[in-house]
Design an enzyme around this catalytic site. Structure first.
Site, PDB file in Angstrom:
ATOM      1  N   CYS A  97      -7.635  -0.991   2.185  1.00 56.84           N
ATOM      2  CA  CYS A  97      -6.944  -2.256   2.430  1.00 56.84           C
ATOM      3  C   CYS A  97      -5.979  -2.532   1.272  1.00 56.84           C
ATOM      4  O   CYS A  97      -6.368  -2.428   0.112  1.00 56.84           O
ATOM      5  CB  CYS A  97      -7.954  -3.398   2.545  1.00 56.84           C
ATOM      6  SG  CYS A  97      -7.161  -4.953   2.993  1.00 56.84           S
ATOM      7  N   HIS A 139      -8.712  -3.544  12.314  1.00 53.43           N
ATOM      8  CA  HIS A 139      -8.620  -3.923  10.900  1.00 53.43           C
ATOM      9  C   HIS A 139      -7.625  -5.076  10.710  1.00 53.43           C
ATOM     10  O   HIS A 139      -7.921  -6.081  10.077  1.00 53.43           O
ATOM     11  CB  HIS A 139      -8.187  -2.692  10.075  1.00 53.43           C
ATOM     12  CG  HIS A 139      -8.024  -2.952   8.613  1.00 53.43           C
ATOM     13  ND1 HIS A 139      -8.795  -2.347   7.644  1.00 53.43           N
ATOM     14  CD2 HIS A 139      -7.150  -3.736   7.942  1.00 53.43           C
ATOM     15  CE1 HIS A 139      -8.416  -2.779   6.439  1.00 53.43           C
ATOM     16  NE2 HIS A 139      -7.410  -3.609   6.596  1.00 53.43           N
ATOM     17  N   GLU A 140      -6.449  -4.935  11.336  1.00 55.36           N
ATOM     18  CA  GLU A 140      -5.418  -5.978  11.184  1.00 55.36           C
ATOM     19  C   GLU A 140      -5.820  -7.256  11.898  1.00 55.36           C
ATOM     20  O   GLU A 140      -5.572  -8.363  11.400  1.00 55.36           O
ATOM     21  CB  GLU A 140      -4.073  -5.475  11.737  1.00 55.36           C
ATOM     22  CG  GLU A 140      -3.556  -4.191  11.132  1.00 55.36           C
ATOM     23  CD  GLU A 140      -3.528  -4.200   9.611  1.00 55.36           C
ATOM     24  OE1 GLU A 140      -3.552  -3.116   9.017  1.00 55.36           O
ATOM     25  OE2 GLU A 140      -3.500  -5.298   9.005  1.00 55.36           O
ATOM     26  N   HIS A 143      -7.873  -9.398   9.806  1.00 53.56           N
ATOM     27  CA  HIS A 143      -7.100 -10.187   8.830  1.00 53.56           C
ATOM     28  C   HIS A 143      -6.642 -11.513   9.438  1.00 53.56           C
ATOM     29  O   HIS A 143      -6.598 -12.539   8.763  1.00 53.56           O
ATOM     30  CB  HIS A 143      -5.887  -9.402   8.325  1.00 53.56           C
ATOM     31  CG  HIS A 143      -6.190  -8.442   7.213  1.00 53.56           C
ATOM     32  ND1 HIS A 143      -6.774  -8.834   6.024  1.00 53.56           N
ATOM     33  CD2 HIS A 143      -5.984  -7.112   7.101  1.00 53.56           C
ATOM     34  CE1 HIS A 143      -6.914  -7.772   5.228  1.00 53.56           C
ATOM     35  NE2 HIS A 143      -6.454  -6.718   5.862  1.00 53.56           N
TER      36      HIS A 143
END
Ligand SMILES: O=C(CSC(=O)[C@H](Cc1ccccc1)CC(F)(F)F)c1ccccc1
Ligand SMILES: [Zn+2]
Length: 154
Positions: A97, A139-140, A143
């Site tokens: 990250c 993963h994004e 966020h």
């Protein structure tokens, strides 16, 4: 190059807001995020990481030493994403990250997901993603929900 927020900065722990206006400033932000991601040698980057609490990220899979068979794809701007379906099959894989420089952790992700999102022109796209690209998307997406790898440690 935009400054990348690091772990502990409030914005990384907050849920991001939906994008309403598909205007010139949005396109300019996406352009700057793309440049920042390339300079930082990432395969993705989310708006909260550059201080913008909006539901926008870029995914840009390319072969890398950890995923040599990762597909080479043109960077994709993903806005107001939804995950419609998640495969039962999960895969552990190494992730990094840009907000946790130098950290590499094994994370469990769904092997494939059906997603829906708007592109920079506001058009809705819907597709199935699998493997490394599905991993980047998840993963994004985390966020945008205020989650980082630290919260995901298996
Ligand atoms: O390119 C990177 C650097 S980290 C990276 O590109 C993050 C995205 C990412 C890397 C690996 C798996 C999923 C997502 C970017 C972030 F943090 F802004 F989202 C990488 C790291 C580990 C495995 C494979 C690739
Ligand atoms: Zn990240």
């Amino acid at each position: 190059m935009l400054a990348i927020a690091t772990y502990g900065e409030r914005i990384l722990g907050q849920a991001a807001q939906p994008v309403q206006l598909f205007d010139e400033p949005l396109a300019a932000l996406a352009e700057k995020m793309l440049e920042t991601m390339k300079l930082a040698q990432g395969v993705g980057i989310a708006a909260p990481q550059v201080g913008q609490g909006i539901r926008l990220f870029i995914m840009a899979s390319h072969p890398n030493d950890r995923y040599p068979d990762a597909p080479l794809m043109a960077p994709q701007v993903v806005i107001n994403p939804q995950i419609l379906k998640r495969s039962g099959k999960m895969l552990a894989g190494e992730e990094g990250c840009l907000s946790l420089p130098g950290e590499r952790v094994q994370i469990l992700r769904h092997e494939s997901i059906e997603v829906r999102y708007q592109d920079l022109s506001g058009e809705w796209q819907q597709e199935w993603l699998q493997g490394f690209v599905a991993r980047i998307f998840q993963h994004e997406y985390d966020h945008l929900e205020g989650l980082t790898l630290r919260e995901r440690l298996e």
